[in-house]
Design an enzyme around this catalytic site. Structure first.
Site, PDB file in Angstrom:
ATOM      1  N   TRP A 137       0.823  -1.206   0.000  1.00  0.00           N
ATOM      2  CA  TRP A 137       0.000   0.000   0.000  1.00  0.00           C
ATOM      3  C   TRP A 137       0.861   1.261   0.000  1.00  0.00           C
ATOM      4  O   TRP A 137       0.592   2.212  -0.740  1.00  0.00           O
ATOM      5  CB  TRP A 137      -0.948  -0.027   1.184  1.00  0.00           C
ATOM      6  CG  TRP A 137      -1.938   1.091   1.253  1.00  0.00           C
ATOM      7  CD1 TRP A 137      -2.222   1.867   2.331  1.00  0.00           C
ATOM      8  CD2 TRP A 137      -2.805   1.566   0.208  1.00  0.00           C
ATOM      9  NE1 TRP A 137      -3.208   2.785   2.039  1.00  0.00           N
ATOM     10  CE2 TRP A 137      -3.581   2.618   0.728  1.00  0.00           C
ATOM     11  CE3 TRP A 137      -2.993   1.188  -1.132  1.00  0.00           C
ATOM     12  CZ2 TRP A 137      -4.524   3.313  -0.026  1.00  0.00           C
ATOM     13  CZ3 TRP A 137      -3.940   1.884  -1.886  1.00  0.00           C
ATOM     14  CH2 TRP A 137      -4.688   2.921  -1.336  1.00  0.00           C
TER      15      TRP A 137
ATOM     16  N   ARG B 254      11.292   0.661   6.889  1.00  0.00           N
ATOM     17  CA  ARG B 254      11.856   0.467   8.228  1.00  0.00           C
ATOM     18  C   ARG B 254      13.100  -0.420   8.182  1.00  0.00           C
ATOM     19  O   ARG B 254      14.040  -0.229   8.949  1.00  0.00           O
ATOM     20  CB  ARG B 254      10.795  -0.158   9.138  1.00  0.00           C
ATOM     21  CG  ARG B 254      11.233  -0.348  10.578  1.00  0.00           C
ATOM     22  CD  ARG B 254      10.114  -0.930  11.409  1.00  0.00           C
ATOM     23  NE  ARG B 254       9.649  -2.207  10.870  1.00  0.00           N
ATOM     24  CZ  ARG B 254       8.694  -2.938  11.415  1.00  0.00           C
ATOM     25  NH1 ARG B 254       8.059  -2.492  12.486  1.00  0.00           N
ATOM     26  NH2 ARG B 254       8.334  -4.092  10.883  1.00  0.00           N
TER      27      ARG B 254
ATOM     28  N   LYS C 201     -16.143  -1.520   7.619  1.00  0.00           N
ATOM     29  CA  LYS C 201     -16.291  -2.371   6.430  1.00  0.00           C
ATOM     30  C   LYS C 201     -15.341  -3.566   6.478  1.00  0.00           C
ATOM     31  O   LYS C 201     -15.641  -4.630   5.925  1.00  0.00           O
ATOM     32  CB  LYS C 201     -16.112  -1.539   5.157  1.00  0.00           C
ATOM     33  CG  LYS C 201     -14.727  -0.947   4.939  1.00  0.00           C
ATOM     34  CD  LYS C 201     -13.807  -1.852   4.152  1.00  0.00           C
ATOM     35  CE  LYS C 201     -12.390  -1.338   4.120  1.00  0.00           C
ATOM     36  NZ  LYS C 201     -11.475  -2.248   3.388  1.00  0.00           N
TER      37      LYS C 201
ATOM     38  N   ASN D  69      -9.640  -9.259   4.184  1.00  0.00           N
ATOM     39  CA  ASN D  69     -10.717  -9.545   5.132  1.00  0.00           C
ATOM     40  C   ASN D  69     -11.742 -10.503   4.528  1.00  0.00           C
ATOM     41  O   ASN D  69     -12.185 -11.451   5.178  1.00  0.00           O
ATOM     42  CB  ASN D  69     -11.385  -8.237   5.557  1.00  0.00           C
ATOM     43  CG  ASN D  69     -10.415  -7.303   6.244  1.00  0.00           C
ATOM     44  OD1 ASN D  69     -10.034  -7.510   7.382  1.00  0.00           O
ATOM     45  ND2 ASN D  69      -9.986  -6.255   5.542  1.00  0.00           N
TER      46      ASN D  69
ATOM     47  N   LEU E 235      -2.301  -9.850   6.224  1.00  0.00           N
ATOM     48  CA  LEU E 235      -2.841  -9.087   7.350  1.00  0.00           C
ATOM     49  C   LEU E 235      -4.327  -8.820   7.142  1.00  0.00           C
ATOM     50  O   LEU E 235      -4.743  -8.371   6.084  1.00  0.00           O
ATOM     51  CB  LEU E 235      -2.097  -7.762   7.471  1.00  0.00           C
ATOM     52  CG  LEU E 235      -2.693  -6.743   8.443  1.00  0.00           C
ATOM     53  CD1 LEU E 235      -2.425  -7.180   9.876  1.00  0.00           C
ATOM     54  CD2 LEU E 235      -2.114  -5.367   8.191  1.00  0.00           C
TER      55      LEU E 235
END
Length: 326
Positions: A15, A35, A190, A255, A273
């Protein structure tokens, strides 16, 4: 208002990399912060991110492991997951100039604090100006430059408009609003409802059941959004209904995919995730605090926590008392 030309994206996942491409296509000077130093070096050298295979990184994007680079930016976009956003913002905060717009792009509620992402920014970087970007958008589509429309919210309308112009292009169309909370509720709720939709598909309950579940889930989203001060037009817009439609209908959604796996009785995907799994308990705590009933979201949370079987949750939903629609 000063020019908003230099943009730093914090988080070099799929993303974050896609959003860096958005800013580059809008003609901005872009820095992408990773990171991990080795990952930053690899992406910089190869112009390829393994999270987005086959989509080359724009040559103008500078990839760095130096968080201080954000200090010279006019806009910072936080592309870390919701449950890691506070850590990213806290690390960033000492390097931010006062008044720098910081745009959250994660869709969720912080577990344990029930804070929305703009609230996390306010707490972790009080000298920054928070904003939120949300809407129906998959990283792969955005990275490829496919047409996408989203919502960008800030409390100051002039700032929201300026941010839209800084990021917008023919392929990436942000719409501005001052309804920060409405945008955040839509994005968080959502994700939880998409898990329920995936369960319906995984259990092969049919297209009619999926349509009913999505619609009743949207009613829950609207009830909670209005109770939290969100506006109806926002909840029925891109960041609410629009994102719900996308997330409840595509296997690209992590999801939705989690729900499908649960419905089939398969192990949950460990390499992807699911923000909804983390958000579900916080969403219900928020709803309870405002006396808002969310039976679909409640069923998802109970399933994820192991308090209820999927068949038991379905039975509970289908045997609720008959009532008027609304």
């Amino acid at each position: 208002m000063k020019p908003l030309n230099r943009i730093c994206v914090i988080g070099a996942g799929a993303w974050g990399t896609a959003l860096a491409g958005v800013a580059a296509r809008a003609g901005r000077e872009v820095t992408l912060y990773a990171r991990d130093a080795a990952a930053a070096a690899q992406i910089s050298a190869t112009r390829d991110n393994p999270r987005l295979p086959g989509i080359p990184l724009d040559r103008g994007i500078v990839v760095t492991h130096d968080i201080a680079a954000a200090g010279s930016s006019d806009i910072v976009i936080i592309a870390a997951p919701a449950q890691h956003s506070r850590t990213a913002i806290t690390t960033l905060a000492p390097h931010l100039s006062p008044g720098t717009p910081v745009i959250a792009s994660a869709k969720g509620i912080e577990h344990g604090t029930r804070r929305f992402m703009t609230e996390v920014i306010e707490e972790a970087a009080p000298h920054a100006v928070p904003a939120i970007l949300s809407g129906p958008s998959f990283a792969d589509d955005v990275a490829r430059g496919l047409p996408t429309a989203v919502t960008l919210a800030a409390k100051d309308e002039a700032l929201a408009i300026a941010l839209v112009h800084a990021l917008g292009s023919a392929a990436f169309r942000p719409y501005h609003t001052t309804d920060v909370r409405g945008v955040e509720i839509g994005g968080a709720a959502k994700n939880v409802l998409a898990i329920a939709a995936g369960i319906v598909v995984g259990k092969q309950l049919g297209a009619s059941a999926l349509a009913a579940l999505t619609t009743r889930g949207f009613s829950e989203l609207v009830r909670l959004g209005c109770a939290c001060g969100g506006r109806g037009e926002t909840l029925a817009g891109l960041s609410g209904l629009g994102d719900l439609i996308l997330t409840c209908s595509s296997p690209q959604s992590r999801n939705f995919s989690l729900g499908i796996a649960l419905g089939r009785g398969d192990p949950a995907p460990r390499d992807k995730l699911s923000e909804g799994a983390h958000t579900a308990p916080a969403l219900l705590e928020l709803a309870a605090a405002r006396d808002v009933e969310m039976p679909v979201a409640q069923a998802v949370a109970a399933i994820l926590a192991g308090r209820l079987t999927i068949d038991g949750a379905i039975d509970n939903l289908l045997t609720r008392p008959f009532r008027g629609e609304g």
